[in-house]
Design a protein around this motif. Structure first.
Motif, PDB file in Angstrom:
ATOM      1  N   GLY A 197       8.726   1.935  -6.543  1.00 47.85           N
ATOM      2  CA  GLY A 197       7.405   1.838  -6.124  1.00 47.85           C
ATOM      3  C   GLY A 197       6.487   1.505  -7.193  1.00 47.85           C
ATOM      4  O   GLY A 197       5.327   1.202  -6.988  1.00 47.85           O
ATOM      5  N   ILE A 198       6.921   1.259  -8.447  1.00 47.01           N
ATOM      6  CA  ILE A 198       6.149   1.091  -9.605  1.00 47.01           C
ATOM      7  C   ILE A 198       5.540  -0.463  -9.511  1.00 47.01           C
ATOM      8  O   ILE A 198       6.470  -1.396  -9.211  1.00 47.01           O
ATOM      9  N   ASP A 199       4.140  -0.783  -9.723  1.00 46.43           N
ATOM     10  CA  ASP A 199       3.856  -2.054  -9.710  1.00 46.43           C
ATOM     11  C   ASP A 199       3.878  -2.896  -8.402  1.00 46.43           C
ATOM     12  O   ASP A 199       4.255  -3.919  -8.351  1.00 46.43           O
ATOM     13  N   GLY A 200       3.800  -2.197  -7.229  1.00 40.34           N
ATOM     14  CA  GLY A 200       4.055  -2.512  -6.092  1.00 40.34           C
ATOM     15  C   GLY A 200       5.408  -3.171  -5.465  1.00 40.34           C
ATOM     16  O   GLY A 200       5.305  -4.063  -4.929  1.00 40.34           O
ATOM     17  N   GLY A 201       6.316  -2.391  -6.245  1.00 40.65           N
ATOM     18  CA  GLY A 201       7.678  -2.800  -5.796  1.00 40.65           C
ATOM     19  C   GLY A 201       8.291  -3.939  -6.792  1.00 40.65           C
ATOM     20  O   GLY A 201       8.959  -4.660  -6.326  1.00 40.65           O
ATOM     21  N   LYS A 202       7.853  -3.998  -8.013  1.00 42.53           N
ATOM     22  CA  LYS A 202       8.354  -4.681  -9.072  1.00 42.53           C
ATOM     23  C   LYS A 202      10.001  -4.707  -9.034  1.00 42.53           C
ATOM     24  O   LYS A 202      10.530  -5.540  -9.590  1.00 42.53           O
ATOM     25  N   PHE A 203      10.311  -3.577  -9.102  1.00 41.40           N
ATOM     26  CA  PHE A 203      11.808  -3.187  -9.594  1.00 41.40           C
ATOM     27  C   PHE A 203      12.699  -2.952  -8.055  1.00 41.40           C
ATOM     28  O   PHE A 203      13.672  -2.492  -8.122  1.00 41.40           O
ATOM     29  N   LEU A 204      11.859  -3.322  -6.887  1.00 37.05           N
ATOM     30  CA  LEU A 204      12.771  -3.319  -5.704  1.00 37.05           C
ATOM     31  C   LEU A 204      13.840  -4.300  -5.561  1.00 37.05           C
ATOM     32  O   LEU A 204      14.896  -3.742  -4.916  1.00 37.05           O
ATOM     33  N   LYS A 205      14.016  -5.178  -6.489  1.00 39.08           N
ATOM     34  CA  LYS A 205      15.023  -6.116  -6.339  1.00 39.08           C
ATOM     35  C   LYS A 205      16.405  -5.715  -6.798  1.00 39.08           C
ATOM     36  O   LYS A 205      17.576  -6.075  -6.714  1.00 39.08           O
ATOM     37  N   TYR A 206      16.074  -4.497  -7.733  1.00 41.65           N
ATOM     38  CA  TYR A 206      17.462  -3.820  -8.131  1.00 41.65           C
ATOM     39  C   TYR A 206      17.805  -2.640  -7.467  1.00 41.65           C
ATOM     40  O   TYR A 206      18.742  -1.604  -7.851  1.00 41.65           O
ATOM     41  N   TYR A 207      17.331  -2.565  -6.049  1.00 40.99           N
ATOM     42  CA  TYR A 207      17.353  -1.081  -5.541  1.00 40.99           C
ATOM     43  C   TYR A 207      18.719  -1.000  -5.272  1.00 40.99           C
ATOM     44  O   TYR A 207      19.266   0.257  -5.535  1.00 40.99           O
ATOM     45  N   LEU A 233      14.536  11.060  -5.306  1.00 39.36           N
ATOM     46  CA  LEU A 233      13.307  10.806  -5.663  1.00 39.36           C
ATOM     47  C   LEU A 233      12.985  10.026  -7.066  1.00 39.36           C
ATOM     48  O   LEU A 233      11.958   9.233  -6.884  1.00 39.36           O
ATOM     49  N   CYS A 234      13.788  10.004  -7.956  1.00 39.15           N
ATOM     50  CA  CYS A 234      13.739   9.148  -8.971  1.00 39.15           C
ATOM     51  C   CYS A 234      13.853   7.566  -8.615  1.00 39.15           C
ATOM     52  O   CYS A 234      12.980   6.938  -9.101  1.00 39.15           O
ATOM     53  N   LEU A 235      14.890   7.601  -7.624  1.00 39.69           N
ATOM     54  CA  LEU A 235      15.006   6.162  -7.343  1.00 39.69           C
ATOM     55  C   LEU A 235      13.693   5.559  -6.605  1.00 39.69           C
ATOM     56  O   LEU A 235      13.224   4.575  -6.792  1.00 39.69           O
ATOM     57  N   ASN A 236      13.415   6.480  -5.678  1.00 40.13           N
ATOM     58  CA  ASN A 236      11.991   5.909  -4.777  1.00 40.13           C
ATOM     59  C   ASN A 236      10.617   5.867  -6.059  1.00 40.13           C
ATOM     60  O   ASN A 236       9.891   4.882  -5.830  1.00 40.13           O
ATOM     61  N   TRP A 237      10.723   6.503  -6.778  1.00 34.30           N
ATOM     62  CA  TRP A 237       9.689   6.397  -7.971  1.00 34.30           C
ATOM     63  C   TRP A 237       9.693   4.963  -8.718  1.00 34.30           C
ATOM     64  O   TRP A 237       8.867   4.230  -9.027  1.00 34.30           O
ATOM     65  N   ILE A 238      10.925   4.768  -9.060  1.00 34.04           N
ATOM     66  CA  ILE A 238      11.078   3.523  -9.901  1.00 34.04           C
ATOM     67  C   ILE A 238      10.791   2.287  -8.961  1.00 34.04           C
ATOM     68  O   ILE A 238      10.123   1.429  -9.317  1.00 34.04           O
ATOM     69  N   LYS A 240       0.898  -1.234  -0.103  1.00 34.57           N
ATOM     70  CA  LYS A 240      -0.035   0.115  -0.138  1.00 34.57           C
ATOM     71  C   LYS A 240       0.834   1.288  -0.020  1.00 34.57           C
ATOM     72  O   LYS A 240       0.671   2.148  -0.741  1.00 34.57           O
ATOM     73  N   GLN A 241       2.032   1.111   0.738  1.00 37.64           N
ATOM     74  CA  GLN A 241       2.812   2.335   0.717  1.00 37.64           C
ATOM     75  C   GLN A 241       3.284   2.538  -0.665  1.00 37.64           C
ATOM     76  O   GLN A 241       3.570   3.598  -1.045  1.00 37.64           O
ATOM     77  N   ASN A 242       3.813   1.210  -1.211  1.00 41.79           N
ATOM     78  CA  ASN A 242       4.467   1.667  -2.664  1.00 41.79           C
ATOM     79  C   ASN A 242       3.388   2.084  -3.475  1.00 41.79           C
ATOM     80  O   ASN A 242       3.945   2.989  -4.301  1.00 41.79           O
ATOM     81  N   GLU A 243       2.377   1.678  -3.427  1.00 41.57           N
ATOM     82  CA  GLU A 243       1.227   2.156  -4.374  1.00 41.57           C
ATOM     83  C   GLU A 243       0.992   3.590  -4.073  1.00 41.57           C
ATOM     84  O   GLU A 243       0.773   4.413  -5.157  1.00 41.57           O
ATOM     85  N   THR A 244       0.958   4.096  -2.943  1.00 41.38           N
ATOM     86  CA  THR A 244       0.659   5.479  -2.477  1.00 41.38           C
ATOM     87  C   THR A 244       1.976   6.350  -2.922  1.00 41.38           C
ATOM     88  O   THR A 244       1.644   7.435  -3.686  1.00 41.38           O
ATOM     89  N   LEU A 245       3.285   5.817  -2.812  1.00 39.88           N
ATOM     90  CA  LEU A 245       4.284   6.454  -3.606  1.00 39.88           C
ATOM     91  C   LEU A 245       4.344   6.532  -5.044  1.00 39.88           C
ATOM     92  O   LEU A 245       4.486   7.748  -5.412  1.00 39.88           O
ATOM     93  N   ALA A 246       3.829   5.559  -5.687  1.00 39.40           N
ATOM     94  CA  ALA A 246       3.746   5.524  -7.069  1.00 39.40           C
ATOM     95  C   ALA A 246       2.979   6.674  -7.557  1.00 39.40           C
ATOM     96  O   ALA A 246       2.963   7.498  -8.505  1.00 39.40           O
TER      97      ALA A 246
END
Length: 395
Positions: free
Chosen positions: A315-325, A308-313, A287-293
């Motif tokens: 947070g896309i699709d519920g954290g789809k790209f979180l593995k690349y953080y 901010l750019c990194l946080n937006w990336i 939910k937090q990721n969706e809110t940020l997105a």
């Protein structure tokens, strides 16, 4: 006539022994049953004239186990005798693996060396920590072990074909034995730690009972029938006793299994509660990721910082790209990928930033282009500039 004969035998027995109790009988060519120990390891001292007390006197590490054997053979196939030993535990060293074995063995040759009665090929033994061994293998765990001051009773009932161990008068384990092998056994005690000691305390002979006198062929058929019925009743009683002991043993095992199941259920409940909390936490994070997105969808991305750019990336699709953080954090900071450079990224740039999966690069590229298009349409229509943090209009 038979009643007179029985009475005469009792009179003779009283004159010879001073008691009407049955005498212990010889077993084949062996001597009469006695409580004393016959053979001992060099590291075991046999104390007293009756040879009923033994003490481990060697150092703990020299021979490890040392074994002593009784002076009479016990034939498990001999249905005329019942055998019982009452053994007092004078001293036993408490340890996780036990330090005293009490049981019977078909081999009396392990005097000295690193052997315990549990290692004999044919044995029934009860260790001080509750472990039961049968024929050199682990057989199970009794309801409890024994300690200094306890009295352990070893009994062999040939009518029931049961070997049982009691502690202070209460049954702790029993098991059926097989008489097909025609084996004989001796009492065997193994000691491990120095100064560990036991004593046989049922004074006199091992409790063995003389078989009943056989009825004469001259007894009338009716009396013979009554005798046959009495024998059948006696056998049924023995079977009933054996069944009762078996039920007691099974009850002990069932209680142990029930306690184990209860513990497993408690662990399962804890695991389920932990899983529920983790699921709730995961839902909150999504939910937090969706809110940020959603917050970044309408922001002026050109004003975004690298963070901010990194946080937006991520947070896309519920954290789809979180593995690349971690990789994105390092490389976007290194190349200063802020809002101005975000719209210029292509497939090659995304690969350089660490997105190794082709589909992930395509997906992120589409999101970037959509972000650019949305903000362009929004700004062209309303000419409104939004705050990069809270998305509120700037006057």
């Amino acid at each position: 006539k038979n009643q007179s004969l029985v009475f005469g035998l009792h009179v003779c027995l009283f004159k010879l022994t001073g008691s009407c109790k049955p005498m212990a009988l010889a077993d084949g060519n062996h001597a009469m049953a006695t409580n004393g120990f016959e053979a001992a390891s060099p590291d075991i001292a046999v104390i007293g004239e009756s040879k009923t007390t033994v003490v481990k006197n060697g150092p703990n590490g020299s021979y490890r186990w040392a074994t002593v054997y009784g002076g009479v053979w016990i034939n498990l196939n001999e249905t005329n005798f019942m055998t019982k030993y009452d053994i007092q535990i004078n001293r036993v060293t408490e340890s996780e693996s036990g330090s005293i074995y009490i049981g019977i063995s078909s081999n009396d040759q392990h005097c000295g060396g690193r052997y315990s009665v549990s290692q004999d090929n044919k044995n029934y033994s009860f260790r001080s920590d509750g472990v039961i061994h049968h024929n050199s293998k682990y057989f199970g765990l009794a309801s409890s072990g024994y300690k200094s001051g306890d009295i352990v009773t070893l009994s062999i009932n040939p009518f029931k074909q049961v070997i049982a161990f009691h502690k202070n008068g209460e049954l702790v384990t029993s098991q059926q034995y097989n008489t097909s092998s025609q084996r004989r056994y001796k009492l065997a005690v193994s000691l491990y730690h120095a100064e560990d000691s036991i004593s046989i305390i049922n004074e006199g002979n091992v409790q063995q009972f003389k078989p009943p006198l056989k009825l004469s062929h001259s007894i009338s058929p009716k009396i013979q029938t009554v005798a046959n019925l009495q024998r059948k009743t006696q056998k049924l009683g023995h079977r009933l006793d054996a069944s009762t002991d078996l039920i007691s043993s099974m009850t002990l095992k069932n209680d142990a299994m029930t306690a184990q199941i209860r513990r497993l259920r408690q662990k399962l409940a804890v695991s389920q509660e932990t899983n529920r909390k983790l699921q709730h936490e995961n839902w909150s994070l999504k939910k937090q990721n969706e809110t940020l997105a959603n917050m970044y969808d309408h922001a002026q991305y050109s004003d975004w910082s690298v963070q901010l750019c990194l946080n937006w990336i991520v947070g896309i699709d519920g954290g789809k790209f979180l593995k690349y953080y971690e990789m994105l954090n390092v490389r976007m900071t290194e190349h200063i990928v802020d809002g101005q450079r975000l719209k210029e990224l292509d497939y090659v740039d995304l690969k350089e930033l660490g997105l190794i999966d082709v589909d992930d690069r395509k997906s992120l590229y589409r999101h970037i282009q959509l972000l650019v298009a949305k903000n362009k349409a929004y700004n062209d229509e309303g000419k409104v500039h939004l705050c990069s943090v809270c998305s509120s209009p700037i006057n």
